[in-house]
Design an enzyme around this catalytic site. Structure first.
Site, PDB file in Angstrom:
ATOM      1  N   SER A 124      -7.231  34.599 -36.638  1.00  0.00           N
ATOM      2  CA  SER A 124      -7.593  33.193 -36.438  1.00  0.00           C
ATOM      3  C   SER A 124      -7.333  32.410 -37.711  1.00  0.00           C
ATOM      4  CB  SER A 124      -9.078  33.138 -36.093  1.00  0.00           C
ATOM      5  OG  SER A 124      -9.552  31.822 -36.161  1.00  0.00           O
ATOM      6  N   TYR A 148     -18.315  35.596 -37.547  1.00  0.00           N
ATOM      7  CA  TYR A 148     -17.121  35.678 -36.694  1.00  0.00           C
ATOM      8  C   TYR A 148     -15.851  35.694 -37.554  1.00  0.00           C
ATOM      9  CZ  TYR A 148     -13.178  34.246 -33.887  1.00  0.00           C
ATOM     10  OH  TYR A 148     -11.930  34.182 -33.343  1.00  0.00           O
ATOM     11  N   LYS A 152     -12.715  38.750 -38.463  1.00  0.00           N
ATOM     12  CA  LYS A 152     -11.251  38.621 -38.393  1.00  0.00           C
ATOM     13  C   LYS A 152     -10.622  39.009 -39.729  1.00  0.00           C
ATOM     14  CE  LYS A 152     -11.073  37.434 -34.166  1.00  0.00           C
ATOM     15  NZ  LYS A 152     -10.549  38.382 -33.187  1.00  0.00           N
TER      16      LYS A 152
HETATM   17  P1  NAD Z   1     -12.142  35.389 -24.263  1.00  0.00           P
HETATM   18  O1  NAD Z   1     -13.607  35.570 -24.488  1.00  0.00           O
HETATM   19  O2  NAD Z   1     -11.714  34.518 -23.139  1.00  0.00           O
HETATM   20  O3  NAD Z   1     -11.440  36.805 -24.086  1.00  0.00           O
HETATM   21  C1  NAD Z   1     -11.894  37.961 -24.735  1.00  0.00           C
HETATM   22  C2  NAD Z   1     -11.936  39.084 -23.710  1.00  0.00           C
HETATM   23  O4  NAD Z   1     -12.351  40.277 -24.371  1.00  0.00           O
HETATM   24  C3  NAD Z   1     -12.955  38.834 -22.588  1.00  0.00           C
HETATM   25  O5  NAD Z   1     -12.329  39.063 -21.338  1.00  0.00           O
HETATM   26  C4  NAD Z   1     -14.069  39.848 -22.838  1.00  0.00           C
HETATM   27  O6  NAD Z   1     -14.658  40.293 -21.630  1.00  0.00           O
HETATM   28  C5  NAD Z   1     -13.319  40.953 -23.579  1.00  0.00           C
HETATM   29  N1  NAD Z   1     -14.129  41.744 -24.513  1.00  0.00           N
HETATM   30  C6  NAD Z   1     -14.904  41.320 -25.539  1.00  0.00           C
HETATM   31  N2  NAD Z   1     -15.442  42.367 -26.184  1.00  0.00           N
HETATM   32  C7  NAD Z   1     -14.984  43.491 -25.574  1.00  0.00           C
HETATM   33  C8  NAD Z   1     -15.155  44.878 -25.792  1.00  0.00           C
HETATM   34  N3  NAD Z   1     -15.941  45.342 -26.777  1.00  0.00           N
HETATM   35  N4  NAD Z   1     -14.508  45.740 -24.973  1.00  0.00           N
HETATM   36  C9  NAD Z   1     -13.718  45.293 -23.972  1.00  0.00           C
HETATM   37  N5  NAD Z   1     -13.512  44.004 -23.719  1.00  0.00           N
HETATM   38  C10 NAD Z   1     -14.144  43.104 -24.507  1.00  0.00           C
HETATM   39  O7  NAD Z   1     -11.531  34.871 -25.653  1.00  0.00           O
HETATM   40  P2  NAD Z   1     -10.077  34.315 -25.982  1.00  0.00           P
HETATM   41  O8  NAD Z   1     -10.202  32.876 -26.281  1.00  0.00           O
HETATM   42  O9  NAD Z   1      -9.107  34.758 -24.956  1.00  0.00           O
HETATM   43  O10 NAD Z   1      -9.812  35.048 -27.364  1.00  0.00           O
HETATM   44  C11 NAD Z   1      -9.072  36.245 -27.443  1.00  0.00           C
HETATM   45  C12 NAD Z   1      -9.007  36.686 -28.891  1.00  0.00           C
HETATM   46  O11 NAD Z   1      -8.406  35.665 -29.674  1.00  0.00           O
HETATM   47  C13 NAD Z   1     -10.379  36.962 -29.512  1.00  0.00           C
HETATM   48  O12 NAD Z   1     -10.267  38.083 -30.366  1.00  0.00           O
HETATM   49  C14 NAD Z   1     -10.641  35.709 -30.325  1.00  0.00           C
HETATM   50  O13 NAD Z   1     -11.484  35.960 -31.413  1.00  0.00           O
HETATM   51  C15 NAD Z   1      -9.230  35.348 -30.774  1.00  0.00           C
HETATM   52  N6  NAD Z   1      -9.083  33.916 -31.077  1.00  0.00           N
HETATM   53  C16 NAD Z   1      -9.451  32.994 -30.149  1.00  0.00           C
HETATM   54  C17 NAD Z   1      -9.324  31.632 -30.451  1.00  0.00           C
HETATM   55  C18 NAD Z   1      -9.776  30.590 -29.472  1.00  0.00           C
HETATM   56  O14 NAD Z   1     -10.032  29.457 -29.896  1.00  0.00           O
HETATM   57  N7  NAD Z   1      -9.847  30.876 -28.167  1.00  0.00           N
HETATM   58  C19 NAD Z   1      -8.792  31.247 -31.678  1.00  0.00           C
HETATM   59  C20 NAD Z   1      -8.416  32.230 -32.600  1.00  0.00           C
HETATM   60  C21 NAD Z   1      -8.561  33.569 -32.288  1.00  0.00           C
HETATM   61  C1  WQD Z   2     -12.127  20.771 -32.697  1.00  0.00           C
HETATM   62  C2  WQD Z   2     -12.460  19.374 -33.227  1.00  0.00           C
HETATM   63  C3  WQD Z   2     -14.761  19.113 -33.851  1.00  0.00           C
HETATM   64  C4  WQD Z   2     -16.391  19.589 -29.798  1.00  0.00           C
HETATM   65  C5  WQD Z   2     -13.162  26.741 -33.378  1.00  0.00           C
HETATM   66  C6  WQD Z   2     -13.525  27.946 -34.218  1.00  0.00           C
HETATM   67  C7  WQD Z   2     -12.280  28.623 -34.728  1.00  0.00           C
HETATM   68  C8  WQD Z   2     -11.319  28.959 -33.572  1.00  0.00           C
HETATM   69  C9  WQD Z   2     -11.105  27.778 -32.666  1.00  0.00           C
HETATM   70  C10 WQD Z   2     -11.614  31.238 -32.883  1.00  0.00           C
HETATM   71  C11 WQD Z   2     -13.388  19.385 -34.441  1.00  0.00           C
HETATM   72  C12 WQD Z   2     -14.425  18.222 -32.677  1.00  0.00           C
HETATM   73  C13 WQD Z   2     -15.545  19.499 -30.886  1.00  0.00           C
HETATM   74  C14 WQD Z   2     -17.106  18.428 -29.386  1.00  0.00           C
HETATM   75  C15 WQD Z   2     -16.046  17.166 -31.142  1.00  0.00           C
HETATM   76  N1  WQD Z   2     -11.834  29.988 -32.735  1.00  0.00           N
HETATM   77  N2  WQD Z   2     -15.370  18.301 -31.542  1.00  0.00           N
HETATM   78  N3  WQD Z   2     -16.889  17.264 -30.073  1.00  0.00           N
HETATM   79  O1  WQD Z   2     -14.061  24.008 -34.686  1.00  0.00           O
HETATM   80  O2  WQD Z   2     -11.565  23.665 -34.948  1.00  0.00           O
HETATM   81  O3  WQD Z   2     -12.416  25.823 -34.177  1.00  0.00           O
HETATM   82  O4  WQD Z   2     -12.354  27.197 -32.278  1.00  0.00           O
HETATM   83  O5  WQD Z   2     -11.053  31.812 -33.774  1.00  0.00           O
HETATM   84  O6  WQD Z   2     -12.695  29.774 -35.403  1.00  0.00           O
HETATM   85  O7  WQD Z   2     -14.329  27.509 -35.312  1.00  0.00           O
HETATM   86  O8  WQD Z   2     -12.546  23.895 -32.649  1.00  0.00           O
HETATM   87  O9  WQD Z   2     -12.622  22.812 -30.447  1.00  0.00           O
HETATM   88  O10 WQD Z   2     -14.792  23.328 -31.647  1.00  0.00           O
HETATM   89  O11 WQD Z   2     -13.349  21.517 -32.524  1.00  0.00           O
HETATM   90  O12 WQD Z   2     -15.910  16.093 -31.726  1.00  0.00           O
HETATM   91  O13 WQD Z   2     -17.897  18.461 -28.438  1.00  0.00           O
HETATM   92  O14 WQD Z   2     -13.184  18.673 -32.197  1.00  0.00           O
HETATM   93  O15 WQD Z   2     -15.642  18.473 -34.742  1.00  0.00           O
HETATM   94  O16 WQD Z   2     -12.987  18.323 -35.259  1.00  0.00           O
HETATM   95  P1  WQD Z   2     -12.705  24.273 -34.224  1.00  0.00           P
HETATM   96  P2  WQD Z   2     -13.360  22.929 -31.718  1.00  0.00           P
END
Ligand code: NAD
Ligand code: WQD
Length: 331
Positions: A124, A148, A152
């Site tokens: 991330s 969190y 990562k």
């Molecule tokens: P998500 O929660 O939709 O998907 C994660 C999946 O993993 C789910 O289906 C959940 O049931 C499964 N899971 C969690 N823990 C598990 C375990 N111990 N064993 C088996 N299955 C398990 O999340 P996502 O948004 O699809 O994110 C996927 C990956 O990408 C995550 O590692 C997340 O940290 C990373 N990521 C997400 C974002 C984001 O904003 N969505 C941003 C950066 C990184």
């Molecule tokens: C985006 C912008 C808020 C909600 C998070 C995690 C990051 C990654 C992605 C996993 C910001 C603003 C948001 C609302 C708002 N996840 N906002 N009103 O914070 O950039 O990142 O998700 O790895 O680790 O921290 O994403 O979508 O929460 O916010 O004004 O109700 O929208 O302040 O500027 P963020 P976000």
């Protein structure tokens, strides 16, 4: 080639399953369904007209993971499974470290045991902390403000050390920026439990009338209009980035930003949503959200240079596709 996709029933994982199946890979999903649905995998099959294998297991369970590796000739792993709620990670650090770090170790160990040399990891942009923008892969990582983010950064370090000790092991660390949107069909997308923390699902739920209005967290940041700026990336571009990263994987550790390189403010995103879908999104400006930084976006040039990958879909497409999914989605 058989790819084990952990977390394949979740948001990014399910879209990546579509991209993998369309690229000709065979897919084995391991997911404990703590935040994913088996129904989503049925939709993946429906969309691609291809089959996949599903195991409902926890990937911190090494016996269950080893069973999959012993049953299938696995060629590579894409490790999405993880918990991702930043606030919850502050309240339940042990749960997060256990789930997100132990899973990485269990899977890497199984790879070494069974001679699987390709590993793609969901990292991330949060690992950059409060660095100068744009974030570039060569930057020193700064401490993140929550468990969190630490899970990562730790997983990245663990995988890097494993490669040092096992030079044939190939790892791609993909640092996602802000994934939004949904598959163009509207069949799969992002469906968070409860009130969304993230901006786009909040916007789509306001548009649907499930939530009354968006709270915009601060309009006094040093940005184009005072609201927070992020690098939103369409989930299908992200999914395709995984296929390309897997195709190009060679020995060693390779780090890539997956973002567009473009910053969009909260109000610009709201305006784009209204323009794309012809729906008003009522909002009010409220206090800044603790822990937020003003602005971050990717330097996305390395993925373009080395993988030939760039994000193709713009913010209007992200808003249109996110809305198409939300409109049709029934809980
Ligand atoms: P998500 O929660 O939709 O998907 C994660 C999946 O993993 C789910 O289906 C959940 O049931 C499964 N899971 C969690 N823990 C598990 C375990 N111990 N064993 C088996 N299955 C398990 O999340 P996502 O948004 O699809 O994110 C996927 C990956 O990408 C995550 O590692 C997340 O940290 C990373 N990521 C997400 C974002 C984001 O904003 N969505 C941003 C950066 C990184
Ligand atoms: C985006 C912008 C808020 C909600 C998070 C995690 C990051 C990654 C992605 C996993 C910001 C603003 C948001 C609302 C708002 N996840 N906002 N009103 O914070 O950039 O990142 O998700 O790895 O680790 O921290 O994403 O979508 O929460 O916010 O004004 O109700 O929208 O302040 O500027 P963020 P976000």
């Amino acid at each position: 080639m058989n790819i084990l996709v952990t977390g394949g029933a979740g948001y990014i994982g399910s879209h990546t399953c579509v991209a993998l199946l369309e690229a000709g890979y065979s897919v084995i999903v391991a997911d404990n369904l703590c935040n994913g649905k088996e129904e989503t995998l049925n939709k993946v099959k429906q969309l691609t007209n291809k089959d996949l294998t599903f195991y409902e297991i926890d990937v911190t369970d090494d016996i269950a993971v080893n069973t999959i590796f012993s049953k299938h000739e696995i060629d590579g792993v894409i490790h999405f499974a993880g918990l991702k709620a930043v606030g919850e990670s502050v309240e339940r650090p042990l749960t997060y470290y256990n789930n997100n770090v132990v899973s990485t170790m269990v899977l890497a160990k199984a790879c070494l045991t069974y001679g699987v040399n390709r590993f793609v990891f969901s990292s991330s942009a949060t690992v950059y902390g409060d660095n100068k923008v744009p974030f570039i892969e060569t930057m020193d990582l700064l401490p993140t403000t929550n468990p969190y983010g630490e899970t990562k950064a730790m997983s990245e370090r663990i995988l890097t050390d494993i490669v040092k000790a096992n030079p044939a092991f190939s790892v791609s660390l993909l640092r996602y920026f802000n994934p939004v949107g949904a598959h163009e069909s509207g069949l799969i997308g992002e469906a968070p439990n409860g009130i969304p923390n993230n901006l786009m699902p909040y916007v789509t739920q306001v548009a649907k009338g499930k939530l009354e209005k968006l709270s915009v967290f601060g309009n006094d940041y040093p940005t184009v209009d005072g609201t927070g700026v992020r690098d939103y990336i369409h989930v299908m571009d992200l999914a395709e980035g995984h296929v390309v990263a897997l195709d190009h994987l060679t020995e060693g550790v390779h780090v890539y930003n997956l973002g567009t390189g473009q910053g969009t403010s909260v109000l610009e995103l709201v305006n784009a949503f209204e323009e794309a879908n012809g729906i008003k999104v009522p909002y009010e400006i409220v206090e800044r959200r603790p822990g937020d930084i003003a602005s971050f976006y990717a330097d996305a040039s390395k993925a373009k240079r080395e993988l030939g990958w760039t994000a193709k879909r713009d913010v209007i497409a992200m808003c249109r596709d996110a809305w198409r999914f939300e409109k049709n989605y029934m809980e």
